[in-house]
Scaffold this motif. Structure first.
Motif, PDB file in Angstrom:
ATOM      1  N   PHE A 173       0.846  -1.204   0.000  1.00  0.00           N
ATOM      2  CA  PHE A 173       0.000   0.000   0.000  1.00  0.00           C
ATOM      3  C   PHE A 173       0.877   1.248   0.000  1.00  0.00           C
ATOM      4  O   PHE A 173       1.786   1.388   0.807  1.00  0.00           O
ATOM      5  N   ALA A 174       0.584   2.191  -0.924  1.00  0.00           N
ATOM      6  CA  ALA A 174       1.361   3.426  -0.998  1.00  0.00           C
ATOM      7  C   ALA A 174       0.511   4.657  -0.727  1.00  0.00           C
ATOM      8  O   ALA A 174       0.871   5.489   0.110  1.00  0.00           O
ATOM      9  N   MET A 175      -0.619   4.808  -1.408  1.00  0.00           N
ATOM     10  CA  MET A 175      -1.410   6.025  -1.283  1.00  0.00           C
ATOM     11  C   MET A 175      -2.772   5.840  -1.923  1.00  0.00           C
ATOM     12  O   MET A 175      -2.942   4.997  -2.799  1.00  0.00           O
ATOM     13  N   VAL A 176      -3.734   6.637  -1.461  1.00  0.00           N
ATOM     14  CA  VAL A 176      -5.051   6.703  -2.083  1.00  0.00           C
ATOM     15  C   VAL A 176      -5.352   8.165  -2.390  1.00  0.00           C
ATOM     16  O   VAL A 176      -5.082   9.045  -1.570  1.00  0.00           O
ATOM     17  N   ALA A 177      -5.899   8.442  -3.563  1.00  0.00           N
ATOM     18  CA  ALA A 177      -6.365   9.785  -3.911  1.00  0.00           C
ATOM     19  C   ALA A 177      -7.726   9.649  -4.577  1.00  0.00           C
ATOM     20  O   ALA A 177      -8.051   8.617  -5.162  1.00  0.00           O
ATOM     21  N   GLY A 201       3.137  -3.306  -5.309  1.00  0.00           N
ATOM     22  CA  GLY A 201       2.887  -4.739  -5.282  1.00  0.00           C
ATOM     23  C   GLY A 201       2.046  -5.113  -6.476  1.00  0.00           C
ATOM     24  O   GLY A 201       2.046  -4.427  -7.506  1.00  0.00           O
ATOM     25  N   ASP A 202       1.288  -6.181  -6.356  1.00  0.00           N
ATOM     26  CA  ASP A 202       0.469  -6.689  -7.456  1.00  0.00           C
ATOM     27  C   ASP A 202      -0.841  -5.907  -7.527  1.00  0.00           C
ATOM     28  O   ASP A 202      -1.677  -6.006  -6.615  1.00  0.00           O
ATOM     29  N   ALA A 206      -4.344  -6.249  -5.151  1.00  0.00           N
ATOM     30  CA  ALA A 206      -4.858  -5.106  -4.405  1.00  0.00           C
ATOM     31  C   ALA A 206      -6.306  -4.816  -4.792  1.00  0.00           C
ATOM     32  O   ALA A 206      -7.160  -4.537  -3.933  1.00  0.00           O
ATOM     33  N   GLU A 207      -6.620  -4.917  -6.082  1.00  0.00           N
ATOM     34  CA  GLU A 207      -7.984  -4.651  -6.536  1.00  0.00           C
ATOM     35  C   GLU A 207      -8.966  -5.661  -5.959  1.00  0.00           C
ATOM     36  O   GLU A 207     -10.087  -5.307  -5.566  1.00  0.00           O
ATOM     37  N   THR A 208      -8.540  -6.909  -5.881  1.00  0.00           N
ATOM     38  CA  THR A 208      -9.409  -7.936  -5.314  1.00  0.00           C
ATOM     39  C   THR A 208      -9.775  -7.610  -3.873  1.00  0.00           C
ATOM     40  O   THR A 208     -10.934  -7.757  -3.456  1.00  0.00           O
ATOM     41  N   ILE A 209      -8.790  -7.153  -3.110  1.00  0.00           N
ATOM     42  CA  ILE A 209      -9.038  -6.813  -1.706  1.00  0.00           C
ATOM     43  C   ILE A 209      -9.974  -5.615  -1.596  1.00  0.00           C
ATOM     44  O   ILE A 209     -10.939  -5.620  -0.826  1.00  0.00           O
ATOM     45  N   ARG A 212     -13.819  -5.986  -2.234  1.00  0.00           N
ATOM     46  CA  ARG A 212     -14.659  -6.622  -1.223  1.00  0.00           C
ATOM     47  C   ARG A 212     -15.587  -5.616  -0.560  1.00  0.00           C
ATOM     48  O   ARG A 212     -16.666  -5.986  -0.067  1.00  0.00           O
ATOM     49  N   SER A 213     -15.166  -4.338  -0.553  1.00  0.00           N
ATOM     50  CA  SER A 213     -15.966  -3.332   0.141  1.00  0.00           C
ATOM     51  C   SER A 213     -16.315  -2.118  -0.711  1.00  0.00           C
ATOM     52  O   SER A 213     -17.259  -1.384  -0.389  1.00  0.00           O
ATOM     53  N   TRP A 214     -15.605  -1.886  -1.797  1.00  0.00           N
ATOM     54  CA  TRP A 214     -15.834  -0.690  -2.618  1.00  0.00           C
ATOM     55  C   TRP A 214     -16.364  -1.075  -3.989  1.00  0.00           C
ATOM     56  O   TRP A 214     -15.735  -1.827  -4.738  1.00  0.00           O
ATOM     57  N   GLY A 215     -17.557  -0.533  -4.325  1.00  0.00           N
ATOM     58  CA  GLY A 215     -18.162  -0.855  -5.609  1.00  0.00           C
ATOM     59  C   GLY A 215     -18.117   0.292  -6.589  1.00  0.00           C
ATOM     60  O   GLY A 215     -18.735   0.211  -7.653  1.00  0.00           O
ATOM     61  N   GLY A 216     -17.400   1.358  -6.256  1.00  0.00           N
ATOM     62  CA  GLY A 216     -17.355   2.516  -7.130  1.00  0.00           C
ATOM     63  C   GLY A 216     -16.251   2.444  -8.164  1.00  0.00           C
ATOM     64  O   GLY A 216     -15.625   1.408  -8.393  1.00  0.00           O
ATOM     65  N   MET A 217     -16.024   3.569  -8.826  1.00  0.00           N
ATOM     66  CA  MET A 217     -14.992   3.651  -9.869  1.00  0.00           C
ATOM     67  C   MET A 217     -13.616   3.528  -9.218  1.00  0.00           C
ATOM     68  O   MET A 217     -13.342   4.170  -8.201  1.00  0.00           O
ATOM     69  N   LEU A 218     -12.774   2.689  -9.817  1.00  0.00           N
ATOM     70  CA  LEU A 218     -11.505   2.353  -9.169  1.00  0.00           C
ATOM     71  C   LEU A 218     -10.377   2.252 -10.185  1.00  0.00           C
ATOM     72  O   LEU A 218     -10.515   1.625 -11.234  1.00  0.00           O
ATOM     73  N   CYS A 219      -9.257   2.890  -9.839  1.00  0.00           N
ATOM     74  CA  CYS A 219      -8.008   2.762 -10.594  1.00  0.00           C
ATOM     75  C   CYS A 219      -6.951   2.239  -9.642  1.00  0.00           C
ATOM     76  O   CYS A 219      -6.730   2.816  -8.571  1.00  0.00           O
TER      77      CYS A 219
END
Length: 289
Positions: A173-177, A201-202, A206-209, A212-219
């Motif tokens: 884990f590095a950062m979230v924006a 990391g991979d 990370a996206e799989t994890i 599990r809780s976030w269903g929105g737009m994700l990069c």
């Protein structure tokens, strides 16, 4: 520097901590290795006339005028400032100073010369604050058909904020924006928000994890250094002489070290210690002309 995420962004994993030459070519055409650079022990002097790139704090408690490397505009009471001696200062010639308990102070941009311990002032001004800039770009290409919410029921404010609490679960884990789909400052509505997750990391893992809780737009994008690694480097840099601020949490995945003055030796030293591009040194003093 590009990559700063400023007002309107959620940054998780961002830390900011504040504190008060080339080798010659050989005859065979191969560059000689540079000599090792010793760790800095003093603030280097500046060559020629320099100006501060930001406001600095100037104060006088009766024992002489002193300067500190950060201008403070919301002080409660007189500041404690004793970093550098100031000569050539005239309180009558500068605006907006304050006086309390025998201490006079103000924040200014100054021009003059600096020998490593004393700043000889030639000019002092107090310009209007510069507006903060939004400088962010979603690190993933726009998906075919555009950014879309996967599951509206799991696209909530709590779910979005919860991504930052997954640091222990997401490898590297590095950062979230957060931002809009066009990269503008993040909206209040999670349904209109793209979450950008940076991992050393991979990305798929990370996206799989996160899903599990976030269903929105994700990069999810891969970077070289984790939050933990950059945080360790930050702590080590707090002892660099003349340090004003050291922080990370930018899209460039670097530690930014702000010092009062760098003649190039500090940048060479951090490149030697941590590798080129890991730490970027920003000098408050900049050459004039």
């Amino acid at each position: 520097m590009r990559g700063h995420v400023r007002a309107g962004a959620l940054l998780v994993g961002a830390l900011v901590m504040s504190t008060g030459g080339c080798g010659e070519a050989s005859s065979g055409g191969t560059a000689a290795p540079e000599a090792p650079v010793a760790s800095p022990t003093v603030v280097p002097g500046a060559s020629g006339t320099v100006a501060t790139s930001q406001q600095v704090l100037v104060s006088d408690d009766g024992s002489g005028v002193r300067m500190c490397s950060s201008g403070i505009s919301d002080l409660v009471g007189p500041p404690a400032c004793d970093a550098y001696t100031v000569t050539g200062w005239d309180w009558e010639g500068v605006p907006d100073s304050e006086v309390q308990d025998g201490v006079r102070w103000g924040s200014y941009r100054v021009v003059g010369t600096f020998d490593g311990s004393t700043f000889a002032v030639e000019e002092a001004t107090r310009p209007d604050p510069e507006p903060e800039e939004w400088d962010f770009e979603i690190p993933c290409p726009t998906p075919e058909g555009g950014w879309r919410v996967v599951d509206p029921d799991r696209t909530t404010q709590d779910a979005m904020l919860g991504i930052g609490r997954l640091e222990e679960e997401v490898p590297g884990f590095a950062m979230v924006a957060v931002s809009t789909s066009s990269g503008e400052p993040g909206p209040r509505d999670p349904l209109d928000t793209v979450v950008s997750l940076y991992v050393a990391g991979d990305p798929a893992a990370a996206e799989t994890i996160v899903r599990r809780s976030w269903g929105g737009m994700l990069c999810v994008t891969e970077v070289e250094h984790s939050h933990a690694e950059l945080a360790r480097i930050q702590k080590q840099l707090l002892d660099v002489p003349g340090t004003s601020e050291v922080g990370s949490g930018n899209a460039d995945n670097q530690v930014e070290l702000t010092v009062f003055n760098d003649d190039g030796s500090i940048q060479r030293w951090v490149d030697q210690e941590y590798g080129e591009g890991v730490v970027v040194v920003e000098s408050i003093l900049q050459p004039v002309g």
